[in-house]
Design a protein around this motif. Sequence first.
Motif, short mmCIF file in Angstrom:
data_model
loop_
_atom_site.label_atom_id
_atom_site.label_comp_id
_atom_site.label_asym_id
_atom_site.label_seq_id
_atom_site.Cartn_x
_atom_site.Cartn_y
_atom_site.Cartn_z
N LYS A 1 5.39 -3.80 -7.60
CA LYS A 1 4.17 -3.56 -6.84
C LYS A 1 4.28 -4.14 -5.42
O LYS A 1 3.87 -3.48 -4.45
CB LYS A 1 2.97 -4.19 -7.57
N LEU A 2 4.82 -5.35 -5.32
CA LEU A 2 4.95 -5.98 -4.01
C LEU A 2 5.89 -5.19 -3.11
O LEU A 2 5.60 -4.97 -1.92
CB LEU A 2 5.47 -7.41 -4.17
N LEU A 3 7.00 -4.76 -3.65
CA LEU A 3 7.98 -4.00 -2.85
C LEU A 3 7.39 -2.68 -2.37
O LEU A 3 7.50 -2.33 -1.20
CB LEU A 3 9.24 -3.76 -3.68
N GLN A 4 6.75 -1.96 -3.29
CA GLN A 4 6.20 -0.66 -2.92
C GLN A 4 5.02 -0.77 -1.97
O GLN A 4 4.83 0.08 -1.10
CB GLN A 4 5.80 0.10 -4.19
N ALA A 5 4.24 -1.85 -2.12
CA ALA A 5 3.10 -2.05 -1.22
C ALA A 5 3.56 -2.29 0.21
O ALA A 5 2.79 -2.06 1.16
CB ALA A 5 2.26 -3.24 -1.70
N HIS A 6 4.80 -2.73 0.38
CA HIS A 6 5.34 -2.99 1.72
C HIS A 6 6.34 -1.91 2.13
O HIS A 6 7.18 -2.13 3.02
CB HIS A 6 5.98 -4.37 1.77
N GLY A 7 6.28 -0.76 1.48
CA GLY A 7 7.11 0.37 1.87
C GLY A 7 8.56 0.25 1.48
O GLY A 7 9.41 0.98 2.00
N LYS A 8 8.86 -0.64 0.56
CA LYS A 8 10.24 -0.82 0.12
C LYS A 8 10.52 0.05 -1.11
O LYS A 8 9.61 0.50 -1.80
CB LYS A 8 10.51 -2.30 -0.23
#
Length: 421
Positions: free
Chosen positions: A340-347
């Motif tokens: 979730k953290l990675l995808q929330a930051h466009g990763k």
Amino acid sequence: MAVTVTLAPGRRSLWDQPVAIAVHGLAPAQRVTLCASLRDEKGALFRASARYEADAGGQLDLARAPSLGGSYSGVEPMGLFWSMKPDKPFWRLVKRDVQTPFPVDLEVYEGHDPQPSKLLAQVVHERSFLRPGVRRIPVREGSLRATLFLPPGSGPFPGIIDIFGIGGGLFEYRASLLAGHGFAVLALAYYACEDLPKDMEELHLEYFEEAVQYLKNHSQVKGPGVGLLGISKGGDLCLSMAAHLKDITATVTINGCLANVGCVLHYKYMTIPPLILDQERIKITEDGFADIIDALNNPLEEPNRKSLIPIEKAESCFLFLIGLDDHNWKSEFYANEAAKLLQAHGKKKPEIICYPATGHYIEPPYFPMCVVSYHSKVGRHVIWGGEVRAHSMAQIDAWKQLQAFFHKHLGNDQITHPSKL
């Protein structure tokens, strides 16, 4: 006709390589018990046994014949290895000197008695950790206390730093086996090794940064970046390295945490506190062991977020290997929150592979499952979770998955495979 045991590919193979076991010269439908045993370097005995029945021609092939009971049941060609249990309670099988093999005694006994006594045949099978041509190089440069394993050939090879969990010391067996598959692997100690700190009270990320630069700049290592592999505490260290350091291309964690655990972590101007383990939330099983799965605070809640690893800063690709019955901590929860953290930051979304009925210590293939052992930070014996067969099958698949991930993201042009010894 004498009873004999044949082994393929031979009487010596690599530990992560399956071996085909067959018994010849039995009577039709003869009942026998097969036993396997080995002693680790500290003298602890590990054993397994299984009951079989020969076919109409007096042959027994473990790739086709089902075990009728014992340490495992059903058709399990490598069951005599992964089902071993220690005679010494709460003992984990660890290979300490990879330059020598584990001799495994394989014996065939008459009948299905609980304590069979008539020996029909026996053979010793050597399980090695160094593929021919793999070079083992002790590293004592700067602050580093490590061992580098280089594959056969001229290179350069994709580089991986291999980090274990709480327990301390320098463990080489996973790194030595991985080197046999075409990787340059640096097995890295970080405490309780030679002149390193004896306790894990605090760690400095600069030490791990030194390891990254050493490996990246090695003439036999292919750039531009390196890979990280960590289990348990080694997993959260790998996530911290990926988040804060440069030149990390691919990261694999095995049942790691999304927060800094166990000790204070320093890096430059930062001091990252450990996630608190609440002793009052430790459960005690009927057997008197600690179940610590609920003991860690939630790193997503205040004031625990100071321990949370800022994985969204990383430029690495990620693979999370998760045992769904991990009783050390909530590995699946941490992996999903990392996604979730990675995808929330466009990763890029990490790869997450979950294994049902699998516990904490996911080792290379055919290592016996560790059920209970002493946890230095908890101060008592804890359960690790997992069901023996499912956990063992997960170890085989996880070994393939992490290699495929590193081959893909580190660009290995010299993929190699174990050969006969």
